[in-house]
Scaffold this motif. Structure first.
Motif, mmCIF file in Angstrom:
data_model
loop_
_atom_site.group_PDB
_atom_site.id
_atom_site.type_symbol
_atom_site.label_atom_id
_atom_site.label_comp_id
_atom_site.label_asym_id
_atom_site.label_seq_id
_atom_site.Cartn_x
_atom_site.Cartn_y
_atom_site.Cartn_z
ATOM 1 N N THR A 119 0.859 -1.170 0.000
ATOM 2 C CA THR A 119 0.000 0.000 0.000
ATOM 3 C C THR A 119 0.897 1.222 0.000
ATOM 4 O O THR A 119 1.784 1.345 0.847
ATOM 5 N N PHE A 120 0.673 2.130 -0.949
ATOM 6 C CA PHE A 120 1.550 3.275 -1.136
ATOM 7 C C PHE A 120 0.752 4.567 -1.221
ATOM 8 O O PHE A 120 -0.394 4.555 -1.664
ATOM 9 N N LYS A 121 1.381 5.685 -0.834
ATOM 10 C CA LYS A 121 0.730 6.994 -0.967
ATOM 11 C C LYS A 121 1.200 7.736 -2.212
ATOM 12 O O LYS A 121 0.505 8.604 -2.705
ATOM 13 N N ASN A 122 2.376 7.401 -2.712
ATOM 14 C CA ASN A 122 2.921 8.094 -3.871
ATOM 15 C C ASN A 122 2.362 7.446 -5.146
ATOM 16 O O ASN A 122 2.687 6.302 -5.479
ATOM 17 N N SER A 123 1.521 8.187 -5.880
ATOM 18 C CA SER A 123 0.853 7.621 -7.055
ATOM 19 C C SER A 123 1.841 7.314 -8.180
ATOM 20 O O SER A 123 1.626 6.375 -8.949
ATOM 21 N N GLN A 124 2.916 8.076 -8.287
ATOM 22 C CA GLN A 124 3.899 7.813 -9.350
ATOM 23 C C GLN A 124 4.591 6.472 -9.113
ATOM 24 O O GLN A 124 4.845 5.719 -10.061
ATOM 25 N N ASN A 125 4.904 6.167 -7.855
ATOM 26 C CA ASN A 125 5.523 4.879 -7.554
ATOM 27 C C ASN A 125 4.572 3.728 -7.858
ATOM 28 O O ASN A 125 4.983 2.677 -8.338
ATOM 29 N N VAL A 126 3.298 3.940 -7.592
ATOM 30 C CA VAL A 126 2.301 2.899 -7.862
ATOM 31 C C VAL A 126 2.219 2.628 -9.360
ATOM 32 O O VAL A 126 2.249 1.474 -9.794
ATOM 33 N N THR A 127 2.122 3.677 -10.166
ATOM 34 C CA THR A 127 2.007 3.465 -11.620
ATOM 35 C C THR A 127 3.284 2.840 -12.182
ATOM 36 O O THR A 127 3.217 1.995 -13.074
ATOM 37 N N ARG A 128 4.453 3.230 -11.659
ATOM 38 C CA ARG A 128 5.705 2.622 -12.126
ATOM 39 C C ARG A 128 5.773 1.145 -11.750
ATOM 40 O O ARG A 128 6.191 0.308 -12.562
ATOM 41 N N LEU A 129 5.352 0.815 -10.525
ATOM 42 C CA LEU A 129 5.387 -0.575 -10.076
ATOM 43 C C LEU A 129 4.427 -1.436 -10.893
ATOM 44 O O LEU A 129 4.782 -2.538 -11.324
#
Length: 191
Positions: A119-129
């Motif tokens: 679970t992440f708060k940074n949306s850029q990290n989520v889309t990259r992952l």
């Protein structure tokens, strides 16, 4: 100043004030009011009140049984369908025959599973992952879709009906992302 002059001055100011306030209302006549009409937007239905989303997937035994039945009856159907086609050509009827398709009713006792990587708060990290996982061939997605900056965004791999398959994929996921993840039951209405 005399009292008489003061009274006249006060009276004049009073009459002018009344004239400024009341006379425009009288001269304008009937005023029209603009009232905005609006339609009330209904509230969104609660997710609990919606029927569950069910995906009908045949199991391996039923697939094998239907394939065997189709193979055996396929030769018989070809001969009869050719005769039907010739009969229709002779009669001049150009409408295709409607085939009755029997679909077996499936009930699933086993749930599907997913791997929640994190679970992440940074949306850029989520889309990259998610992009990295998809490039590696995994069925990855995030909730909410698209990822929202500053809110909790969950990253999932799956769903899959085989828990063993997901357990085997966990080691590959750990090598690829450094996240081991947790296997949970899949709920299509998960929040």
């Amino acid at each position: 100043m005399t009292a008489q002059f003061k009274n006249r001055l006060v009276g004049t100011i009073f009459l002018v004030a009344l004239g400024v306030i009341i006379i425009p209302d009288i001269l304008d006549g009937k005023k029209t009011r603009v009232e905005e009409e609006f339609n009330a937007i209904p509230f969104a239905p609660k997710v609990d009140s919606l029927p569950p989303l069910l995906i009908d997937l045949p199991n391996e035994q039923e697939l094998a049984a239907t394939e065997q039945a189709d193979g055996a009856s396929g030769a018989e159907q070809n001969g009869s369908s050719q005769q039907e086609t010739l009969a229709k050509k002779d009669s001049g009827d150009t409408k295709p025959a409607a085939k009755a398709v029997d679909t077996p009713q499936l009930e699933f006792a086993k749930p599907a599973y997913i791997v929640q990587l994190g679970t992440f708060k940074n949306s850029q990290n989520v889309t990259r992952l998610v992009a990295k996982l998809r490039e590696a061939g995994f069925q990855a997605h995030s909730y909410p879709e698209p990822a929202v900056e500053g809110e909790l965004n969950r990253v999932f791999v799956g769903p899959n009906v085989s828990k063993k398959t997901l357990e085997q994929q966990q080691s590959k996921l750990k090598e690829l992302t450094g996240l081991s993840g947790k296997i949970r039951e899949f709920d299509p209405l998960f929040k």
